[in-house]
Design an enzyme around this catalytic site. Structure first.
Site, PDB file in Angstrom:
ATOM      1  N   ARG A 174       0.840  -1.212   0.000  1.00 59.39           N
ATOM      2  CA  ARG A 174       0.000   0.000   0.000  1.00 59.39           C
ATOM      3  C   ARG A 174       0.869   1.254   0.000  1.00 59.39           C
ATOM      4  NH1 ARG A 174      -1.986  -0.788   6.146  1.00 59.39           N
ATOM      5  NH2 ARG A 174       0.069  -0.419   6.975  1.00 59.39           N
TER       6      ARG A 174
ATOM      7  N   LYS B  38       6.938 -17.304   8.721  1.00 63.45           N
ATOM      8  CA  LYS B  38       6.495 -17.385  10.098  1.00 63.45           C
ATOM      9  C   LYS B  38       6.174 -15.988  10.618  1.00 63.45           C
ATOM     10  CE  LYS B  38       9.595 -17.606  13.579  1.00 63.45           C
ATOM     11  NZ  LYS B  38      10.238 -16.348  13.960  1.00 63.45           N
TER      12      LYS B  38
ATOM     13  N   ASP C 100      10.709 -21.903   6.830  1.00 67.35           N
ATOM     14  CA  ASP C 100      11.434 -21.715   8.074  1.00 67.35           C
ATOM     15  C   ASP C 100      12.852 -21.403   7.618  1.00 67.35           C
ATOM     16  OD1 ASP C 100      13.210 -22.157  10.217  1.00 67.35           O
ATOM     17  OD2 ASP C 100      11.642 -23.260  11.260  1.00 67.35           O
ATOM     18  N   HIS C 101      13.298 -20.184   7.818  1.00 62.19           N
ATOM     19  CA  HIS C 101      14.552 -19.792   7.158  1.00 62.19           C
ATOM     20  C   HIS C 101      15.747 -20.601   7.660  1.00 62.19           C
ATOM     21  CE1 HIS C 101      15.411 -17.146  10.643  1.00 62.19           C
ATOM     22  NE2 HIS C 101      16.663 -17.173  10.226  1.00 62.19           N
TER      23      HIS C 101
ATOM     24  N   LYS D 256      19.663 -22.621   5.622  1.00 52.72           N
ATOM     25  CA  LYS D 256      21.076 -22.551   6.015  1.00 52.72           C
ATOM     26  C   LYS D 256      21.766 -23.845   5.599  1.00 52.72           C
ATOM     27  CE  LYS D 256      20.012 -19.807  10.138  1.00 52.72           C
ATOM     28  NZ  LYS D 256      20.538 -18.481   9.900  1.00 52.72           N
TER      29      LYS D 256
ATOM     30  N   GLU E  12      21.717 -15.288  20.698  1.00 52.45           N
ATOM     31  CA  GLU E  12      21.871 -14.068  19.884  1.00 52.45           C
ATOM     32  C   GLU E  12      22.447 -12.966  20.747  1.00 52.45           C
ATOM     33  OE1 GLU E  12      18.697 -13.428  16.787  1.00 52.45           O
ATOM     34  OE2 GLU E  12      17.503 -14.196  18.446  1.00 52.45           O
TER      35      GLU E  12
ATOM     36  N   ASP F 113       8.728 -17.381  19.278  1.00 49.08           N
ATOM     37  CA  ASP F 113       9.531 -16.857  18.171  1.00 49.08           C
ATOM     38  C   ASP F 113      10.543 -17.890  17.661  1.00 49.08           C
ATOM     39  OD1 ASP F 113      10.397 -14.799  16.433  1.00 49.08           O
ATOM     40  OD2 ASP F 113      12.029 -14.235  17.800  1.00 49.08           O
TER      41      ASP F 113
ATOM     42  N   HIS G  21      12.308 -22.891  14.474  1.00 47.19           N
ATOM     43  CA  HIS G  21      13.735 -23.114  14.223  1.00 47.19           C
ATOM     44  C   HIS G  21      14.331 -24.228  15.101  1.00 47.19           C
ATOM     45  CE1 HIS G  21      13.035 -19.508  12.134  1.00 47.19           C
ATOM     46  NE2 HIS G  21      13.333 -18.650  13.072  1.00 47.19           N
TER      47      HIS G  21
ATOM     48  N   LYS H 137      17.910 -13.621  23.589  1.00 48.00           N
ATOM     49  CA  LYS H 137      18.458 -12.405  22.992  1.00 48.00           C
ATOM     50  C   LYS H 137      19.413 -11.764  23.991  1.00 48.00           C
ATOM     51  CE  LYS H 137      15.060 -11.581  19.537  1.00 48.00           C
ATOM     52  NZ  LYS H 137      15.768 -11.985  18.323  1.00 48.00           N
TER      53      LYS H 137
HETATM   54  C1  BG6 Z   1      13.697 -15.076  13.398  1.00 47.19           C
HETATM   55  C2  BG6 Z   1      13.239 -14.503  14.704  1.00 47.19           C
HETATM   56  O1  BG6 Z   1      12.785 -16.032  12.934  1.00 47.19           O
HETATM   57  O2  BG6 Z   1      14.979 -15.676  13.576  1.00 47.19           O
HETATM   58  C3  BG6 Z   1      14.243 -13.481  15.207  1.00 47.19           C
HETATM   59  O3  BG6 Z   1      11.967 -13.887  14.537  1.00 47.19           O
HETATM   60  C4  BG6 Z   1      15.622 -14.082  15.302  1.00 47.19           C
HETATM   61  O4  BG6 Z   1      13.848 -12.963  16.475  1.00 47.19           O
HETATM   62  C5  BG6 Z   1      15.992 -14.768  13.988  1.00 47.19           C
HETATM   63  O5  BG6 Z   1      16.536 -13.039  15.568  1.00 47.19           O
HETATM   64  C6  BG6 Z   1      17.274 -15.554  14.150  1.00 47.19           C
HETATM   65  O6  BG6 Z   1      17.714 -15.972  12.898  1.00 47.19           O
HETATM   66  P1  BG6 Z   1      19.241 -16.211  12.592  1.00 47.19           P
HETATM   67  O7  BG6 Z   1      19.253 -16.680  11.180  1.00 47.19           O
HETATM   68  O8  BG6 Z   1      19.943 -14.906  12.804  1.00 47.19           O
HETATM   69  O9  BG6 Z   1      19.699 -17.251  13.579  1.00 47.19           O
END
Ligand code: BG6
Length: 500
Positions: free
Chosen positions: A54, A161, A190-191, A195, A229, A248, A253, A349
């Site tokens: 938008r 997600k 799921d990213h 990897k 993290e 999260d 993950h 975190k």
């Molecule tokens: C995301 C979370 O899915 O994955 C984030 O929403 C997190 O909070 C991130 O920081 C971590 O991904 P990566 O690839 O940096 O381990």
């Protein structure tokens, strides 16, 4: 090094449609990935990218903006020829998602792209939108006829997600999506599965004959999964307040890492065979015991310069927030391979170091042969899959320290990805986007996997919903998390692997 397997070829003609294209994901990850795919010749010549949002852009202003962003996020060595190749293929449709007329305009734009770039009516839609729009957008795409497949023409939908906020809402979302399309058209991302090192867990376990025979309760004492993290919530306070570390990171993950570590060997390398085994192991995880789960929230750092703020001081976070930024839990898997072997997980975190790793700790040697020597105790062997940031695998074992007498020291067998494969600049989304284009769902999640993941953490969600924490904040930013996480393992006579 000899390489087995085939090399990937460019995908067939298609258009990518990014819904919610003016957001962060598009500029930080999607366009840099498209750039990298072009660079590695994996994009078809007949390709177009239709961006819908938008936000008030025209096609020209959006193209200019994206060219700038590609230079910024790909980095200084971005090749201008590749940037212009991508840029020429960008189209923009301005409009919000509530009005069906905007999707009719989107359909018109896609026909234009088919004509201009030969994309042949093959489209994949990437939902880079806030989760509350997932069902609506799927419905609108369906009503506009954009999800209808026909012989030789695909229509696919990629969904990011968070997939629901608990098992009930995830089931509802699955049902909503299935009203608009078939399961085979849905690619739930799921990213972590993009990897390389995560995918390598499958190769490591099932392409080598030496590990599988000892990959079970007879030889393994426990498994630890850490996703630590150093960043805080950054600008995502608004989202994070209603999510928290458990939602999260864990059902998605971390449970991917659990399922890849613990699944049985699939009968083939097909998506169905792999997903079936992943679901089986997820279903075998005992619903988490809230008494075996702990949470934490970071406060301001202690003794760092400059000082890092606490979670409650972050933007868009309530000053008395009870959202957890750290979680640790113990899971048990009810099957013959894993009965009695705890899987400990922790994520948080603002921890001391960025590290993602799976530590497989083996049982100690059964007999204290060295008791009449200087050796006090035999440490257990650990096999560590280092997923981030220094990707590799290492195995620690005991060796004799040179010199008279018997003294032992732990040494490492180490494999580092970069030593063999060099360092490539990748976002991790390249493989996932490419797989959607070629229709390979292996690295995506099936509906039942998502629902099973939520099922595992459901008891913790329920318990925490009814019991607000009283001790937050309970760890300083920059530390290794709250003491209760150490106690969780301490009670079982174990400890987290310490990081150098
Ligand atoms: C995301 C979370 O899915 O994955 C984030 O929403 C997190 O909070 C991130 O920081 C971590 O991904 P990566 O690839 O940096 O381990």
């Amino acid at each position: 090094m000899e390489i087995f397997g085939s090399h990937a070829h460019a995908a067939g003609p298609c258009a990518m449609v990014i819904l919610g294209a003016a957001g962060d994901l598009t500029k930080r990850l999607l366009f840099p990935s498209i750039y990298n795919l072009r660079k590695t010749n994996l994009l078809p010549e007949s390709f177009g990218i239709v961006c819908m949002d938008r936000a008030d852009f025209t096609e020209d202003t959006f193209r200019t903006h994206m060219a700038d962003m590609m230079h910024e996020f790909v980095g200084a060595d971005a090749d201008p020829a590749i940037v212009s190749w991508v840029d020429e293929r960008i189209f923009y449709v301005q409009g919000d998602f509530s009005d069906p007329a905007n999707f009719t305009r989107l359909a018109g734009k896609l026909s234009e792209v088919d004509h201009a770039h030969g994309t042949a009516g093959n489209y994949f839609f990437y939902m880079a939108v806030a989760p509350q729009f997932f069902s609506l957008v799927a419905q609108q795409l369906c009503t506009a006829g954009l999800l209808e497949e026909s012989e030789g023409r695909f229509r696919r939908l990629v969904i990011e997600k968070p997939f629901g906020h608990d098992q009930v809402s995830a089931k509802q979302l699955n049902q909503d999506l299935l009203k608009a399309m078939k399961e085979t058209q849905i690619y739930r991302i799921d990213h972590y599965l993009g990897k390389e090192t995560v995918q390598n867990m499958l190769a490591f376990r099932f392409a080598n004959g030496i590990f599988e025979p000892i990959w079970n309760r007879r030889y393994i004492d426990h498994v630890q999964i850490t996703v630590a993290e150093t960043v805080g919530v950054e600008e995502r306070g608004g989202f994070y307040e209603s999510a928290g570390a458990l939602r999260d990171m864990v059902p998605n993950h971390i449970l991917q890492l659990v399922s890849l570590s613990a699944m049985e060997p699939p009968i083939s390398f097909s998506a169905k065979a792999i997903h079936d085994e992943q679901v089986k192991v997820l279903d075998a995880i005992h619903p988490a015991d809230p008494l075996e789960a702990v949470r934490g929230q970071y406060g301001p750092s202690e003794g760092t310069d400059p000082q890092m703020p606490g979670y409650r001081q972050e933007v868009k976070v309530a000053p008395d927030s009870s959202t957890e930024t750290f979680v640790a839990a113990k899971l048990l898997i009810d099957n013959w391979r894993w009965a009695g072997v705890p899987f400990y997980l922790r994520t948080g975190k603002r921890l001391a170091k960025r590290v993602t790793e799976v530590v497989v700790q083996f049982r100690r040697a059964p007999f204290a042969l060295f008791r009449r020597t200087a050796v006090q105790e035999l440490p257990p062997n650990q096999l560590i899959m280092h997923l981030q940031p220094d990707e590799g695998i290492s195995l620690g074992f005991e060796a004799k320290v040179p010199g008279p007498g018997m003294n032992l020291g732990t040494v490492d067998l180490k494999f580092a990805y970069t030593d063999y494969f060099g360092k490539e600049s990748r976002t991790g989304y390249e493989t996932l986007i490419y797989d959607v284009m070629i229709g390979d769902p292996i690295l995506f999640q099936r509906a039942d996997m998502i629902e099973a993941g939520w099922g595992v953490i459901n008891p913790i969600l329920e318990a925490w919903k009814n019991k607000k924490p009283t001790v937050f904040p309970n760890y300083p930013a920059g530390s290794w998390g709250p003491n209760c996480a150490d106690d969780l393992l301490g009670r079982d006579g174990r400890k987290w692997r310490t990081q150098e």
